[in-house]
Design a protein around this motif. Structure first.
Motif, PDB file in Angstrom:
ATOM      1  N   VAL A 112       1.030  -1.151  -0.042  1.00  0.00           N
ATOM      2  CA  VAL A 112      -0.149  -0.104  -0.081  1.00  0.00           C
ATOM      3  C   VAL A 112       0.857   1.196  -0.021  1.00  0.00           C
ATOM      4  O   VAL A 112       0.522   2.328  -0.587  1.00  0.00           O
ATOM      5  CB  VAL A 112      -0.866   0.041   1.368  1.00  0.00           C
ATOM      6  N   ARG A 113       1.952   1.065   0.454  1.00  0.00           N
ATOM      7  CA  ARG A 113       2.984   2.507   0.478  1.00  0.00           C
ATOM      8  C   ARG A 113       3.356   2.785  -0.800  1.00  0.00           C
ATOM      9  O   ARG A 113       3.488   4.154  -1.157  1.00  0.00           O
ATOM     10  CB  ARG A 113       4.231   1.963   1.206  1.00  0.00           C
ATOM     11  N   VAL A 115       1.232   2.345  -3.512  1.00  0.00           N
ATOM     12  CA  VAL A 115      -0.125   2.729  -4.247  1.00  0.00           C
ATOM     13  C   VAL A 115      -0.198   4.075  -4.624  1.00  0.00           C
ATOM     14  O   VAL A 115      -0.125   5.003  -3.722  1.00  0.00           O
ATOM     15  CB  VAL A 115      -1.425   2.235  -3.393  1.00  0.00           C
ATOM     16  N   PRO A 118      -4.345   8.057  -4.131  1.00  0.00           N
ATOM     17  CA  PRO A 118      -4.553   8.609  -2.592  1.00  0.00           C
ATOM     18  C   PRO A 118      -5.922   7.959  -2.300  1.00  0.00           C
ATOM     19  O   PRO A 118      -5.985   7.737  -0.966  1.00  0.00           O
ATOM     20  CB  PRO A 118      -4.448  10.136  -2.847  1.00  0.00           C
ATOM     21  N   ARG A 121      -5.334   4.231  -0.904  1.00  0.00           N
ATOM     22  CA  ARG A 121      -4.701   4.550   0.143  1.00  0.00           C
ATOM     23  C   ARG A 121      -5.829   4.880   1.395  1.00  0.00           C
ATOM     24  O   ARG A 121      -5.588   4.282   2.515  1.00  0.00           O
ATOM     25  CB  ARG A 121      -3.520   5.290   0.206  1.00  0.00           C
ATOM     26  N   GLU A 122      -6.297   5.822   1.218  1.00  0.00           N
ATOM     27  CA  GLU A 122      -7.268   6.377   2.232  1.00  0.00           C
ATOM     28  C   GLU A 122      -8.417   5.205   2.559  1.00  0.00           C
ATOM     29  O   GLU A 122      -8.855   4.931   3.662  1.00  0.00           O
ATOM     30  CB  GLU A 122      -8.079   7.568   1.758  1.00  0.00           C
ATOM     31  N   ALA A 125      -6.737   2.638   4.609  1.00  0.00           N
ATOM     32  CA  ALA A 125      -6.642   3.159   6.147  1.00  0.00           C
ATOM     33  C   ALA A 125      -8.033   3.046   6.910  1.00  0.00           C
ATOM     34  O   ALA A 125      -8.044   2.692   7.909  1.00  0.00           O
ATOM     35  CB  ALA A 125      -6.143   4.533   5.957  1.00  0.00           C
ATOM     36  N   THR A 170      -2.032  -4.649   2.314  1.00  0.00           N
ATOM     37  CA  THR A 170      -1.590  -4.286   3.591  1.00  0.00           C
ATOM     38  C   THR A 170      -0.535  -5.362   4.420  1.00  0.00           C
ATOM     39  O   THR A 170      -0.052  -4.761   5.491  1.00  0.00           O
ATOM     40  CB  THR A 170      -2.879  -4.351   4.437  1.00  0.00           C
TER      41      THR A 170
END
Length: 499
Positions: A112-113, A115, A118, A121-122, A125, A170
């Motif tokens: 995910v780092r 990806v 944004p 990613r959100e 999270a 993840t």
């Protein structure tokens, strides 16, 4: 005989490799396009426990079943994570790793780092167990440039894409280091922002850990296409993979005068006194002595910056130094951490900057009618909006060693972020441009284009030259020339604030 194991990016299966695999077989190699659990036609096999380890174990079983003298693991995007995991577990069977338009992941790093979207990613999270849906039609460029993909192939990509199991993105990548010395080839896709010139620039100016790319075991190729070369240039990709397996490719060399720590952590070349610093969210105000509202300089960092990097830009020596220099000169020095973590993040970073400026102008310690914006490096792209529609209180736009147009291959950066197109198009503030004489070629080209456009349109630009300065000269070139250049640039900006 060489066997190529072809591992796809997010949302896709082995079908994306079909034409490249056919070309490899025609050349006498074996090719194994992989559809991992939970992807493509095997989507019904994805369970709640499907994660990165699931995919690594699949690749290990595949490698164990291949009867070939050499096995080359090829990873595209996310696919490089399971490739590295499988190589770590079967290092003795792997002849080479090939990364397609993807940087090598580190131990403990979840996919995910890297990806690029944004929103994805959100989503992860907020809902770490929820599958990530594939992009909607027309939204694929958020995950990588689609340049060069024929319409039929792009339509297939949109139809066949499957949700990506959350755990594959993840779960951290577990590595023992067994494959740390394997030969590795990077296939860089220029239309997606990757190029040999960019690697050379990173090795020369980036953190010391990037110098690993100058080791003998690393080679690079560059394709003039987008993020999906197996769809846009399958024949060229097959040829490059064959050459990579034979040990071909460009070798990057490291400069002899490198520093032992990342350049952004090197000491600032001046030693201004520490001043009171007021932290408000993502914004810091370095405050001068005395009362009354003062002009302010907002310093804007470049990027992309890893969201986990510490210290963040406003706490690095460079921006602490500039903030203190401004305060020592009697104005408010403002530094901020922008959420510029990927090439698609420029709109969000622009919003962060606008909010920071609004916060600063509303502060009673600041004269809201006398503001300067000072951009650094690739943060220079954010100057485009301010040059296109300058507010009356913006007294100066400054830029140090800036990128003033997206760099070669940065096709995913929105077209609005091109200062070369906006300079001189409005009756705006003067520009103070500090130019490094030993700048990287790709950045220097954007500066020259900007100056040509400014001259043609009659824009007010003062150029401060650092003839022997490199990119980030305030850190990497602690010389009398650099000090004089910095002081001249600061005086020029202060003069515009006082005008």
């Amino acid at each position: 005989m060489t066997a190529f194991v072809l591992v796809p990016d997010t949302f896709t299966g082995g079908w994306v490799w079909e034409e490249t695999a056919a070309r490899l077989r025609e050349a006498g190699a074996e090719a194994y396009p992989v559809t991992l659990a939970g992807m493509g036609e095997r989507g019904d096999e994805a369970g709640p426990g499907t994660g990165l380890e699931t995919h690594i174990e699949e690749l290990v079983r595949l490698v164990d079943g291949i009867d070939a003298a050499e096995v080359v693991l090829v990873g595209h995007g996310y696919g490089l994570h399971p490739v590295f995991g499988a190589a770590d577990r079967r290092a003795g069977r792997i002849a080479r790793i090939v990364s397609v338009d993807t940087g090598p992941p580190g131990a403990g790093e979840p996919a995910v780092r890297s990806v690029p979207d944004p929103e994805a990613r959100e989503l992860l999270a907020a809902r770490p167990d929820a599958p990530v849906p594939p992009p909607a039609a027309g939204a694929w460029p958020r995950w990588g440039s689609v340049e060069g993909i024929p319409a039929e192939a792009l339509g297939c990509l949109e139809r066949e894409a499957a949700p990506q199991p959350a755990g594959t993105l993840t779960e951290p990548l577990r590595l023992t280091g067994a494959a740390a010395d394997l030969p590795t080839t990077g296939v860089l896709c220029a239309a997606n922002g990757q190029s040999i010139a960019m690697v050379e620039m990173a090795v020369a100016s980036g953190p010391p850990q990037l110098r690993v790319f100058a080791e003998e075991r690393f080679r690079f190729f560059e394709l003039a296409t987008g993020h999906w070369p197996m769809l846009s240039a399958p024949g060229e990709l097959a040829e490059v993979l064959l050459r990579a397996a034979a040990g071909g490719g460009h070798r990057v060399t490291a400069p002899e005068d490198g520093h032992e720590q990342p350049s952004h952590l090197l000491p600032f070349l001046l030693d201004p006194p520490e001043r009171p610093r007021d932290r408000i969210g993502r914004v810091d105000l370095h405050l001068p002595d005395g009362d009354g509202p003062r002009p302010a300089i907002v310093f804007v960092h470049g990027g992309p910056v890893d969201p986990d990097r510490r210290p963040t830009p406003r706490d690095t020596p460079c921006f602490l130094g500039y903030g203190r220099c401004a305060a020592d000169a009697g104005v408010v020095g403002v530094t901020a951490d922008l959420r510029l973590h990927g090439l698609t993040d420029y709109p969000r970073a622009a919003q962060d900057l606008a909010e920071a400026v609004d916060l600063v102008r509303a502060d009673p310690r600041v004269d809201g009618d006398r503001i300067a914006l000072w951009f650094f490096s690739t943060g220079g792209l954010l100057a485009a909006d301010w040059l296109a529609a300058p507010p009356p209180w913006l007294r100066c736009v400054a830029a140090n060693y800036p990128a003033l147009a997206p760099l070669p291959g940065w096709g995913t950066v929105e077209s609005r972020f091109r200062p070369v197109d906006t300079v001189g198009t409005a009756d705006g503030p003067p520009v103070v441009l500090t130019r490094a004489g030993l700048e990287h070629e790709v950045i220097a080209a954007t500066v020259e284009a900007f100056l040509a456009a400014a001259k043609e349109r009659g824009a007010d630009v003062e150029v401060v030259d650092a003839p022997n300065g490199h990119h980030a000269f305030e850190l990497v070139d602690p010389t009398d020339e650099s000090r004089a250049v910095l002081e001249r640039s600061m005086r020029a900006v202060l003069a515009r604030l006082e005008a």
